[in-house]
Motif scaffolding. Structure first.
Motif, PDB file in Angstrom:
ATOM      1  N   TYR A 198      -9.162  54.088  -9.372  1.00 35.44           N
ATOM      2  CA  TYR A 198      -9.370  54.873  -8.152  1.00 35.44           C
ATOM      3  C   TYR A 198     -10.066  56.186  -8.495  1.00 35.44           C
ATOM      4  O   TYR A 198      -9.818  56.772  -9.550  1.00 35.44           O
ATOM      5  N   TRP A 206     -12.131  55.870  -3.332  1.00 34.59           N
ATOM      6  CA  TRP A 206     -12.593  54.484  -3.390  1.00 34.59           C
ATOM      7  C   TRP A 206     -11.993  53.855  -4.646  1.00 34.59           C
ATOM      8  O   TRP A 206     -11.521  54.564  -5.546  1.00 34.59           O
ATOM      9  N   ILE A 249     -19.557  48.404   3.798  1.00 31.77           N
ATOM     10  CA  ILE A 249     -18.678  48.363   2.623  1.00 31.77           C
ATOM     11  C   ILE A 249     -19.327  47.532   1.517  1.00 31.77           C
ATOM     12  O   ILE A 249     -19.250  47.874   0.335  1.00 31.77           O
ATOM     13  N   MET A 254     -17.797  49.363  -3.405  1.00 31.03           N
ATOM     14  CA  MET A 254     -16.471  49.867  -3.765  1.00 31.03           C
ATOM     15  C   MET A 254     -15.545  49.620  -2.588  1.00 31.03           C
ATOM     16  O   MET A 254     -15.989  49.537  -1.436  1.00 31.03           O
ATOM     17  N   PRO A 256     -12.884  50.888   0.038  1.00 29.83           N
ATOM     18  CA  PRO A 256     -12.577  52.206   0.604  1.00 29.83           C
ATOM     19  C   PRO A 256     -11.079  52.436   0.777  1.00 29.83           C
ATOM     20  O   PRO A 256     -10.291  51.500   0.822  1.00 29.83           O
ATOM     21  N   CYS A 257     -10.730  53.692   0.892  1.00 29.19           N
ATOM     22  CA  CYS A 257      -9.380  54.076   1.298  1.00 29.19           C
ATOM     23  C   CYS A 257      -9.219  53.760   2.785  1.00 29.19           C
ATOM     24  O   CYS A 257     -10.183  53.874   3.555  1.00 29.19           O
ATOM     25  N   HIS A 260     -10.655  56.126   5.287  1.00 32.47           N
ATOM     26  CA  HIS A 260     -12.093  56.215   5.521  1.00 32.47           C
ATOM     27  C   HIS A 260     -12.473  55.725   6.910  1.00 32.47           C
ATOM     28  O   HIS A 260     -13.591  55.997   7.382  1.00 32.47           O
ATOM     29  N   ALA A 379     -21.735  57.676  -1.113  1.00 32.63           N
ATOM     30  CA  ALA A 379     -20.387  58.219  -1.269  1.00 32.63           C
ATOM     31  C   ALA A 379     -20.429  59.658  -1.767  1.00 32.63           C
ATOM     32  O   ALA A 379     -19.612  60.494  -1.369  1.00 32.63           O
TER      33      ALA A 379
END
Length: 464
Positions: A198, A206, A249, A254, A256-257, A260, A379
């Motif tokens: 992370y 991410w 995405i 990556m 995402p959280c 996001h 990002a």
């Protein structure tokens, strides 16, 4: 640090999460030679502290342990000679979170606990308090570790390390834990067989995933979790599970959280929040009702274990992560964890001395994050702007500078610029006056020059 008679202090000990914390210590009784657990709260939280404290004592007794559980409203008494201090407090209690959500939403702007205008005001209220705790720690327990999971965790942790000078600080969040469990579930493998990296800042990170054969599985997981045929699932109780745009995405490469969503699909998340507001069901109001039910359960003199209902509270795994972090420091376990800690070059795109949320082993001298390097431009642009907002918010919280606060509101992507940013700032300053002494002069000026703003906020608060 004590090796055979630990004193552990929790500030915000009357929290509904405390039973999970106690359960985590009990699970690690062979790793943590605990002698004393001190649960600390304020006068307004005294009743909850007594309820959850009695339950904590029952849990310890049911486990056959001789640990001393102390309840107090005297923070300095609790901190004396502590080895570990965890923080899980909410300045202004849940009523403050309701204001953070309702004031912006009354204007059709996102109100949320850690994001947007509400998240910044939570930082304004919380950062002076964490710095006050550190002043007490300097005197009462100068060698203790500070484990913070008070939100907004990233900004609070950065304030503690960078401005409070407490280098022995680590911040925690439960969100990465949920994403790791989701990855294991989707791939059909045990979580311990995956290596997950992370990087980012709290609620804005991410991650990438590899299996034990060394194969990266990130792209496959994007298809499994966010593909067009998949049903949206944030794995988070706190936020609406609106679907991400798969193509976006996929292009990021990556995972995402969950948070996001507020940035990648802001319009849909805002519409859902406004709908909840109009029904009188903002997340804070729902949480307040859930917490009331939990404390009714906690009052049961026969209850001596963490009830399943706590999972509905939205922060499940927070407390267990805190226990594991303490156990890893205490025993140099080098457990791989996701923590908010000093960047020190881990993420090239962010300031060296800022705090980031990253993966790495937790050693006896603290977290040692894995190098991440740079983000792709899509990002990188977002996270640099968000870090600038965080740094400006922290400065405003410490100084009470109105200009800095307005600057932070203006650069936050979830707050409309111009007049609306100033309107929200002024209204929230009035709403939270009791917990913002550093902004006293600005609040006085608003009261003297904007009677219509005072009236608007008073009317809105009546409808809470």
């Amino acid at each position: 640090m004590s090796r055979n008679a630990l004193k552990i202090v929790t500030i915000g000990g009357g929290s509904s999460y405390t039973p999970e914390l106690i359960e985590g210590y009990i699970k690690r009784q062979d790793q943590l030679p605990i002698k004393e657990i001190w649960l600390v709260d304020i006068e307004a939280g005294k009743e909850k502290l007594e309820i959850v404290g009695a339950m904590a004592k029952r849990m310890v007794a049911a486990a056959g342990l001789d640990w001393e559980v102390h309840l107090t409203l005297d923070r300095r008494e609790a901190l004396k000679d502590a080895d570990y201090v965890s923080t899980q407090f909410r300045v202004g209690l849940l009523d403050a979170r309701i204001k953070d959500e309702r004031v912006p939403l009354s204007h059709g702007v996102l109100g949320q606990e850690t994001n947007g205008a509400g998240g910044m005001f939570k930082a304004f209220r919380t950062i002076p308090v964490i710095l006050g705790i550190i002043k007490d720690m300097e005197e009462m327990c100068p060698n203790a570790w500070l484990v913070n999971f008070t939100n907004p965790a990233g900004m609070v942790t950065e304030a503690a390390i960078k401005h409070g000078g407490w280098k022995k600080t680590a911040g925690l969040c439960n969100v990465p834990i949920g994403h790791s469990k989701q990855a294991a579930e989707k791939l059909g493998v045990p979580e311990e067989e995956l290596f997950i990296k992370y990087a980012g800042i709290n609620h804005f990170h991410w991650h990438r995933v590899w299996d034990k054969e060394g194969n990266e599985r990130t792209d496959e997981l994007i298809d499994l979790i966010y593909g067009p045929q998949e049903e949206a699932d944030s794995h988070l109780k706190n936020i609406h599970s609106a679907p991400f745009h798969y193509e976006q995405i996929k292009d990021l490469g990556m995972l995402p959280c969950g948070y996001h969503r507020y940035y990648y699909i802001e319009d849909e998340m805002l519409a859902h929040s406004v709908e909840e507001f109009e029904k009188g069901e903002t997340r804070a109001q729902v949480v307040k009702a859930t917490e009331a039910r939990l404390f009714e359960l906690y009052k049961d003199p026969k209850l001596d274990y963490k009830p399943k209902e706590l999972e509905q509270r939205g922060g499940t795994h927070y407390s267990d992560a805190a226990c594991e972090l303490i156990a890893s420091i205490q025993n140099d376990k080098r457990t791989d964890m996701v923590v908010s800690t000093e960047n020190n070059g881990t993420i090239v795109d962010l300031p060296y001395d800022c705090v980031v949320e990253v993966s790495g082993p937790v050693t006896s001298h603290g977290p040692e994050p894995y190098n991440w390097g740079s983000f792709p431009p899509a990002a990188r642009g977002l996270i640099q702007g968000m870090k600038g907002m965080e740094e400006t918010t922290i400065r405003a919280a410490i100084t009470g500078d109105y200009g800095a606060a307005l600057q932070a509101f203006t650069i936050n992507p979830l707050v409309p610029g111009g007049t609306m940013a100033k309107t929200l700032l002024d209204e929230l300053l009035l709403a939270h006056e009791a917990h913002l002494p550093q902004f006293a002069e600005s609040i006085k000026r608003i009261k003297e020059t904007q009677p219509e703003t005072v009236e608007y906020v008073e009317e809105l608060m009546k409808s809470n």
